[in-house]
Design a protein around this motif. Structure first.
Motif, PDB file in Angstrom:
ATOM      1  N   MET A 145      61.291  13.450  30.611  1.00  0.00           N
ATOM      2  CA  MET A 145      61.893  12.481  31.527  1.00  0.00           C
ATOM      3  C   MET A 145      60.857  11.975  32.523  1.00  0.00           C
ATOM      4  SD  MET A 145      65.027  12.979  34.272  1.00  0.00           S
ATOM      5  CE  MET A 145      63.988  13.923  35.427  1.00  0.00           C
ATOM      6  N   VAL A 146      60.100  12.888  33.117  1.00  0.00           N
ATOM      7  CA  VAL A 146      59.082  12.498  34.093  1.00  0.00           C
ATOM      8  C   VAL A 146      58.087  11.523  33.462  1.00  0.00           C
ATOM      9  CG1 VAL A 146      57.081  13.346  35.398  1.00  0.00           C
ATOM     10  CG2 VAL A 146      59.278  14.532  35.564  1.00  0.00           C
ATOM     11  N   HIS A 147      57.606  11.841  32.281  1.00  0.00           N
ATOM     12  CA  HIS A 147      56.628  10.966  31.631  1.00  0.00           C
ATOM     13  C   HIS A 147      57.251   9.627  31.257  1.00  0.00           C
ATOM     14  CE1 HIS A 147      53.161   9.649  29.482  1.00  0.00           C
ATOM     15  NE2 HIS A 147      53.747   9.693  28.298  1.00  0.00           N
ATOM     16  N   ALA A 148      58.495   9.637  30.778  1.00  0.00           N
ATOM     17  CA  ALA A 148      59.170   8.395  30.402  1.00  0.00           C
ATOM     18  C   ALA A 148      59.372   7.481  31.604  1.00  0.00           C
ATOM     19  CB  ALA A 148      60.513   8.701  29.740  1.00  0.00           C
ATOM     20  N   GLN A 149      59.454   8.073  32.792  1.00  0.00           N
ATOM     21  CA  GLN A 149      59.645   7.279  34.004  1.00  0.00           C
ATOM     22  C   GLN A 149      58.340   7.056  34.760  1.00  0.00           C
ATOM     23  OE1 GLN A 149      64.114   8.989  34.750  1.00  0.00           O
ATOM     24  NE2 GLN A 149      63.300   7.658  36.334  1.00  0.00           N
ATOM     25  N   GLY A 150      57.224   7.202  34.062  1.00  0.00           N
ATOM     26  CA  GLY A 150      55.937   6.822  34.634  1.00  0.00           C
ATOM     27  C   GLY A 150      55.112   7.942  35.207  1.00  0.00           C
ATOM     28  N   GLY A 151      55.624   9.177  35.180  1.00  0.00           N
ATOM     29  CA  GLY A 151      54.892  10.305  35.726  1.00  0.00           C
ATOM     30  C   GLY A 151      53.864  10.859  34.754  1.00  0.00           C
ATOM     31  N   PRO A 152      53.120  11.872  35.171  1.00  0.00           N
ATOM     32  CA  PRO A 152      52.066  12.443  34.330  1.00  0.00           C
ATOM     33  C   PRO A 152      52.635  13.062  33.054  1.00  0.00           C
ATOM     34  CG  PRO A 152      51.834  13.157  36.623  1.00  0.00           C
ATOM     35  CD  PRO A 152      53.167  12.505  36.505  1.00  0.00           C
ATOM     36  N   TRP A 169      51.892  20.862  37.423  1.00  0.00           N
ATOM     37  CA  TRP A 169      52.573  20.367  38.613  1.00  0.00           C
ATOM     38  C   TRP A 169      51.984  20.904  39.907  1.00  0.00           C
ATOM     39  CZ3 TRP A 169      54.869  24.059  41.663  1.00  0.00           C
ATOM     40  CH2 TRP A 169      55.193  25.287  41.070  1.00  0.00           C
ATOM     41  N   ARG A 170      51.431  22.098  39.899  1.00  0.00           N
ATOM     42  CA  ARG A 170      50.850  22.654  41.123  1.00  0.00           C
ATOM     43  C   ARG A 170      49.686  21.815  41.620  1.00  0.00           C
ATOM     44  NH1 ARG A 170      52.698  26.855  38.120  1.00  0.00           N
ATOM     45  NH2 ARG A 170      53.976  28.436  39.191  1.00  0.00           N
ATOM     46  N   ASP A 171      48.965  21.198  40.712  1.00  0.00           N
ATOM     47  CA  ASP A 171      47.830  20.363  41.089  1.00  0.00           C
ATOM     48  C   ASP A 171      48.224  18.928  41.391  1.00  0.00           C
ATOM     49  OD1 ASP A 171      46.069  22.527  40.615  1.00  0.00           O
ATOM     50  OD2 ASP A 171      46.003  22.027  38.475  1.00  0.00           O
ATOM     51  N   GLN A 172      49.404  18.512  40.936  1.00  0.00           N
ATOM     52  CA  GLN A 172      49.766  17.102  41.013  1.00  0.00           C
ATOM     53  C   GLN A 172      50.713  16.757  42.155  1.00  0.00           C
ATOM     54  OE1 GLN A 172      51.150  16.750  36.985  1.00  0.00           O
ATOM     55  NE2 GLN A 172      49.139  16.135  36.197  1.00  0.00           N
ATOM     56  N   LEU A 173      51.413  17.753  42.693  1.00  0.00           N
ATOM     57  CA  LEU A 173      52.291  17.484  43.829  1.00  0.00           C
ATOM     58  C   LEU A 173      51.481  17.432  45.122  1.00  0.00           C
ATOM     59  CD1 LEU A 173      55.366  19.744  42.993  1.00  0.00           C
ATOM     60  CD2 LEU A 173      55.308  17.239  43.000  1.00  0.00           C
ATOM     61  N   PRO A 174      51.830  16.534  46.050  1.00  0.00           N
ATOM     62  CA  PRO A 174      51.093  16.458  47.320  1.00  0.00           C
ATOM     63  C   PRO A 174      51.331  17.699  48.171  1.00  0.00           C
ATOM     64  CG  PRO A 174      53.034  15.055  47.393  1.00  0.00           C
ATOM     65  CD  PRO A 174      52.919  15.543  45.976  1.00  0.00           C
ATOM     66  N   LYS A 175      50.305  18.101  48.918  1.00  0.00           N
ATOM     67  CA  LYS A 175      50.381  19.310  49.746  1.00  0.00           C
ATOM     68  C   LYS A 175      50.066  18.961  51.190  1.00  0.00           C
ATOM     69  CE  LYS A 175      48.961  22.357  45.941  1.00  0.00           C
ATOM     70  NZ  LYS A 175      48.922  21.263  44.932  1.00  0.00           N
ATOM     71  N   ALA A 176      50.809  19.566  52.098  1.00  0.00           N
ATOM     72  CA  ALA A 176      50.571  19.345  53.523  1.00  0.00           C
ATOM     73  C   ALA A 176      49.269  20.024  53.949  1.00  0.00           C
ATOM     74  CB  ALA A 176      51.737  19.895  54.337  1.00  0.00           C
ATOM     75  N   PRO A 177      48.526  19.399  54.869  1.00  0.00           N
ATOM     76  CA  PRO A 177      47.270  20.005  55.316  1.00  0.00           C
ATOM     77  C   PRO A 177      47.456  21.219  56.222  1.00  0.00           C
ATOM     78  CG  PRO A 177      47.685  17.957  56.498  1.00  0.00           C
ATOM     79  CD  PRO A 177      48.731  18.049  55.425  1.00  0.00           C
ATOM     80  N   VAL A 178      48.634  21.330  56.841  1.00  0.00           N
ATOM     81  CA  VAL A 178      48.888  22.439  57.764  1.00  0.00           C
ATOM     82  C   VAL A 178      50.104  23.223  57.281  1.00  0.00           C
ATOM     83  CG1 VAL A 178      49.463  23.086  60.137  1.00  0.00           C
ATOM     84  CG2 VAL A 178      47.895  21.165  59.706  1.00  0.00           C
ATOM     85  N   ILE A 179      49.929  24.492  56.988  1.00  0.00           N
ATOM     86  CA  ILE A 179      51.032  25.376  56.584  1.00  0.00           C
ATOM     87  C   ILE A 179      51.013  26.581  57.507  1.00  0.00           C
ATOM     88  CG2 ILE A 179      52.059  26.731  54.727  1.00  0.00           C
ATOM     89  CD1 ILE A 179      50.592  24.941  52.737  1.00  0.00           C
ATOM     90  N   ARG A 180      52.086  26.782  58.250  1.00  0.00           N
ATOM     91  CA  ARG A 180      52.124  27.848  59.246  1.00  0.00           C
ATOM     92  C   ARG A 180      53.427  28.649  59.115  1.00  0.00           C
ATOM     93  NH1 ARG A 180      47.688  26.697  59.130  1.00  0.00           N
ATOM     94  NH2 ARG A 180      46.340  25.774  60.728  1.00  0.00           N
ATOM     95  N   PRO A 181      53.380  29.968  59.386  1.00  0.00           N
ATOM     96  CA  PRO A 181      54.605  30.777  59.359  1.00  0.00           C
ATOM     97  C   PRO A 181      55.479  30.508  60.572  1.00  0.00           C
ATOM     98  CG  PRO A 181      52.757  32.108  60.077  1.00  0.00           C
ATOM     99  CD  PRO A 181      52.187  30.767  59.696  1.00  0.00           C
TER     100      PRO A 181
END
Length: 435
Positions: free
Chosen positions: A313-320, A327-339
């Motif tokens: 489905m993801v690929h059919a709708q234009g995704g990788p 997916w761990r490498d392709q999703l955006p990640k926040a620069p600041v992660i704090r507890p």
């Protein structure tokens, strides 16, 4: 039809004839009614309500404001699920591919965030290249070829609802039973569904905060949908805490991937997804009873077929093409992660769940105005659920933020959202079934 006269009549508690509602909605979809008039109409409905006849007329008028799909030659039944919205509710991301892997066609038309709740479309836009607005023809091709597609309302599908939906979001008129009923069912009926399952949330993170309010809405949707020829049931579910162990956009997509990999067994959201999958399969005639439906859904998950469908489905709708493996490498990640440190030892006893959703908006993960851009990287992860034990200083959750100042504000907000006590126990995720 004079818009202000329609608004006046509804403001005064009068019952609007179906023809008047149809004309008002038609003018709304053609942008012949101002945003202020649409907002006034929504507020009048919020205060005065609508009769069952008016709600049916509103639903059908919004459905007929655009294209209505049909599936005459499809070799599988057509069904869907819809939620009234909550915090950490990413059920659709896992449920659609599970149901499709079991033989159901799922043409899912979803929405963006509404008020304090997250939106399925905003989450999916975290995936690079994912097109939430394919053409009607492409939407049909994906459903037929993959088994499911999750898209937004194009200009072709219930355009009157699309405009009303955006205005409700910013005018405090979200929690109106007839407006919710009409909004949900206009899109679902336009998708050509044969069956539907509703997830009606109740609790302090839901629009329907009491069980009585939730039952009223569930009954309204079930009655209107079945009256329109769509076999529909509803589950009333708990929203007194975030449903998943995260809240945000990219973080909820990451959670969905972990779920489809088999990593969330035994959680509240696993119970919810399996319950809705069983309902979908029974309503579509693909399972004899709920027990069989849940077994079939569990097998689709365990075998990896649901993950395969999601990837297609993801690929059919234009995704990788390789999203499910990378997916761990392709999703955006926040620069600041704090507890978020627990202020004391004990057990998580409750949440101000709506405020958790508002904290996500404060991080940039939601909208204050319809035109606002979303920071898909932000949110909360590793949320300790009700009943979970924590020691002073240990993380209640982790905040994902764009900068240190925003992270600090979100940490303070989250601490105020969670209640810690000497003892606590989890509540059921499904309260009641409406048929």
């Amino acid at each position: 039809m004079i818009p202000q006269e329609v608004i006046r009549a509804k403001r005064n508690g009068e019952t609007l004839p179906p023809a008047v509602i149809y004309d008002f909605v038609s003018a709304l979809s053609r942008n012949e009614i101002s945003e202020g008039q649409v907002a006034a109409f929504a507020m009048a409905v919020w205060f005065s309500g609508m009769t069952a006849e008016e709600t049916v007329a509103l639903t059908l008028a919004m459905r007929d404001s655009g294209d209505v799909m049909s599936w005459p030659d499809l070799d599988r039944p057509v069904g869907d699920k819809h939620s009234t919205g909550g915090v950490g509710d990413n059920v659709s991301l896992m449920l659609a591919p599970i149901a499709a892997a079991c033989g159901l066609a799922v043409p899912m038309i979803s929405g963006r965030g509404l008020g304090h709740t997250g939106g399925t479309l905003d989450k999916l836009e975290s995936i690079p290249g994912y097109d939430i607005f394919p053409s009607k023809e492409r939407f049909s091709e994906i459903v037929r070829g993959v088994g499911c597609a999750i898209i937004g309302q194009t200009g072709e599908i219930a355009p009157a609802d699309k405009r009303l939906y955006a205005i409700r979001d910013v005018t405090a008129t979200v929690d109106s039973v007839p407006l919710i009923t009409g909004s949900i069912l206009s899109k679902k009926l336009a998708a050509g569904l044969q069956s539907l399952v509703m997830d009606v949330k109740t609790g302090n993170g839901a629009f329907m905060q009491s069980l009585e309010e939730a039952e009223t809405l569930a009954r309204s949707i079930v009655d209107v949908a079945n009256g329109a020829g769509v076999k529909t049931t509803a589950l009333i579910t708990d929203m007194n805490e975030p449903l998943a162990d995260c809240a945000g956009n990219a973080v909820e997509v990451a959670h969905a991937m972990e779920f489809l990999e088999g990593g969330k067994a035994g959680t509240r959201i696993h119970a919810a997804v399996m319950a809705f999958a069983a309902e979908m399969l029974v309503n579509a005639g693909l399972a004899a009873d709920l027990g069989e439906g849940e077994r079939r859904a569990a097998e689709a998950l365990a075998s990896g077929r649901a993950m395969e469908v999601f990837g297609r489905m993801v690929h059919a709708q234009g995704g990788p093409v390789d999203f499910t493996s990378c997916w761990r490498d392709q999703l955006p990640k926040a620069p600041v992660i704090r507890p978020v440190p627990a202020p004391r030892s004990g057990f998580v006893a409750g949440f101000h769940t709506r405020d958790v959703g508002l904290a996500v908006i404060g991080l940039g993960g939601g909208r204050i105005r319809p035109e606002d851009m979303i920071d898909h990287r932000t949110g909360f992860t590793a949320i300790i659920p009700v009943g979970g034990e924590v020691s002073a200083g240990e993380p209640l959750a982790f905040v994902h933020a764009a900068d240190e100042d925003t992270a600090a504000a979100a940490i303070a907000a989250y601490v105020d959202c969670a209640t810690i006590a000497d003892a606590a126990e989890a509540q059921p995720v499904v309260y009641k079934r409406i048929s």
